[in-house]
Design a protein around this motif. Structure first.
Motif, PDB file in Angstrom:
ATOM      1  N   ALA A 140       0.954  -1.298   0.100  1.00  0.00           N
ATOM      2  CA  ALA A 140      -0.146   0.056   0.097  1.00  0.00           C
ATOM      3  C   ALA A 140       0.689   1.122   0.018  1.00  0.00           C
ATOM      4  N   LEU A 141       1.815   1.317   0.903  1.00  0.00           N
ATOM      5  CA  LEU A 141       2.620   2.574   0.927  1.00  0.00           C
ATOM      6  C   LEU A 141       3.732   2.829  -0.342  1.00  0.00           C
ATOM      7  N   ALA A 142       3.666   1.723  -1.117  1.00  0.00           N
ATOM      8  CA  ALA A 142       4.366   1.812  -2.266  1.00  0.00           C
ATOM      9  C   ALA A 142       3.862   2.698  -3.211  1.00  0.00           C
ATOM     10  N   GLY A 143       2.390   2.875  -3.065  1.00  0.00           N
ATOM     11  CA  GLY A 143       1.521   4.207  -3.715  1.00  0.00           C
ATOM     12  C   GLY A 143       2.127   5.372  -3.676  1.00  0.00           C
ATOM     13  N   THR A 144       2.953   5.896  -2.592  1.00  0.00           N
ATOM     14  CA  THR A 144       3.613   7.278  -2.355  1.00  0.00           C
ATOM     15  C   THR A 144       4.424   7.298  -3.309  1.00  0.00           C
ATOM     16  N   ILE A 159      12.711   4.098  -4.739  1.00  0.00           N
ATOM     17  CA  ILE A 159      11.957   3.858  -3.273  1.00  0.00           C
ATOM     18  C   ILE A 159      10.888   3.040  -3.387  1.00  0.00           C
ATOM     19  N   LEU A 160      10.285   2.707  -4.356  1.00  0.00           N
ATOM     20  CA  LEU A 160       9.158   1.573  -4.543  1.00  0.00           C
ATOM     21  C   LEU A 160       9.701   0.401  -4.047  1.00  0.00           C
ATOM     22  N   VAL A 161      10.741  -0.135  -4.833  1.00  0.00           N
ATOM     23  CA  VAL A 161      11.350  -1.423  -4.650  1.00  0.00           C
ATOM     24  C   VAL A 161      11.564  -1.476  -3.114  1.00  0.00           C
TER      25      VAL A 161
END
Length: 411
Positions: free
Chosen positions: A145-149, A272-274
């Motif tokens: 979910a926080l990968a959305g940022t 950052i997503l990874v």
């Protein structure tokens, strides 16, 4: 209690997590990272300094920081879904109004209201929404979910750039205003409300309903770990938002092209997503507090490279900062939930977000201001190195709270 996660299948966990991802792509991407694509065009049209423009971000962050503890209490009482819907509607309205700005004060007013939008439908709301609905795979779900940022930083600039190039920045804002309304409809269809049978206690007690140690707000703020997380949050969020909101302009001042700088911003968010995805899963396997320190050290080393300010160090530095921050961002939210629980997460998370928001706003604005005064971003980034070092020392005081007993579930 409402039907909960007793049948917590992987597809259910994934669905909830992906919905959280979509929400954060829109709220964070359109409010913080993606909007920076328009900075150069707006500065060119109005002739403002960077710090005049970035004052909007300070206003946004500080206002959100003040608002969040109160909205968090509203979420705890009335549920997260209603606040998300209101936040998305307000985000759409403010983006539409952005296309009509004529002065800096117009931008400042819009970002004051955007603070309400991102407070109601941003990270805190998403963390609560996911944590309430996922028990067994909570770390993984939060990581997704926080990968959305980060995805917001990848996707929104790629939507904004062609709109900017083909229609101009004013029309681009109007087109993008449609996006939050689409997400709002999806949210209304798929998210069902959840209610608990018991409130959080003043004691450190493990609750069978949530599988967590549940603390009331009053008990949380009396614990040293609350203040350690809060002050580490000030310095870490100052640092990353200072970097993110000024990275595009920093690369342009190093004579990189607009296309290169915008693509670099997207790649940075991909890194950052990874890290966000990985840290959520890894935190379920190893000690999250030890992982927190490792990620913070990595981010600090990367910022040293940015502070040196040579083109050859740009990518090694961005990789280190991205991997470090991605893990930290997930871990901040994961540790808050595993330390204090979800039943008072609105108030507790909102209070901690106050500190994080103040740091974020100061980072966005002060990084630009120091650059205006010194002629480059080097001094700004050295200050960030110092602040991250202080945060690393504070991280040794972030420890789990041990439960004394287990509560019975009221049927």
């Amino acid at each position: 209690m409402d039907t909960k996660q007793t049948d917590e299948t992987f597809l259910k966990v994934l669905g909830i997590a992906i919905l959280g991802t979509i929400l954060l792509i829109v709220t964070n991407g359109m409010t913080y990272s993606g909007i920076t694509i328009f900075d150069e065009a707006i500065l060119s049209d109005f002739g403002w300094t960077k710090s005049e423009l970035k004052l909007r971000d300070l206003i946004n962050m500080v206002a959100a920081s003040v608002i969040l503890p109160f909205l968090g209490a509203v979420i705890d009482k009335y549920g997260v879904k209603k606040m998300m819907v209101l936040g998305l509607v307000l985000l759409a309205a403010m983006y539409y109004l952005y296309s009509y700005i004529q002065s800096a004060w117009h931008i400042y007013g819009i970002h004051l209201l955007l603070a309400f939008a991102v407070s109601g439908a941003g990270t805190l709301a998403t963390v609560i929404m996911v944590s309430q609905r996922v028990v067994k795979r909570r770390g993984l779900a939060l990581g997704i979910a926080l990968a959305g940022t980060s995805l917001g930083g990848i996707i929104i600039p790629q939507i904004a750039r062609p709109l900017l190039e083909n229609y101009g920045w004013r029309a681009a804002f109007q087109f993008e205003a449609i996006i939050p309304l689409i997400v709002m409809v999806v949210l209304l269809i798929f998210i069902k409300p959840i209610k608990y049978t018991k409130k959080a206690d003043d004691k450190a007690v493990k609750d069978e309903e949530t599988g967590l140690v549940e603390l009331s707000f009053s008990a949380a703020i009396k614990s040293p770990v609350f203040w350690a997380i809060s002050f580490a949050g000030v310095f870490c969020f100052y640092s990353i938002l200072g970097i993110i909101s000024n990275l595009f302009l920093h690369l342009r001042e190093m004579d990189f092209s607009v296309k290169y700088a915008s693509n670099a911003l997207s790649i940075f968010f991909a890194i950052i997503l990874v890290a966000k995805l990985a840290s959520g899963a890894i935190a379920e396997l190893i000690n999250e507090h030890r992982l927190f320190k490792i990620q913070l050290a990595m981010m600090t080393l990367g910022t040293v490279g940015l502070a040196i300010g040579t083109p050859a160090l740009v990518w090694p530095s961005l990789v280190a900062v991205g991997l470090g921050w991605g893990g930290l961002y997930t871990l901040f939210n994961y540790i808050i939930i595993t330390t204090f629980g979800v039943k008072s997460a609105g108030k507790i998370g909102g209070a901690i977000s106050f500190f994080e928001g103040v740091g974020s706003g100061l980072g966005m604005w002060l990084t630009a201001y120091i650059s205006d005064q010194t002629g480059s971003y080097n001094a700004s980034f050295w200050l960030i190195v110092v602040l991250l070092t202080i945060a690393f020392v504070i991280s040794f005081f972030i420890k789990p709270i041990v439960s004394k007993e287990t509560t019975e579930v009221v049927q």
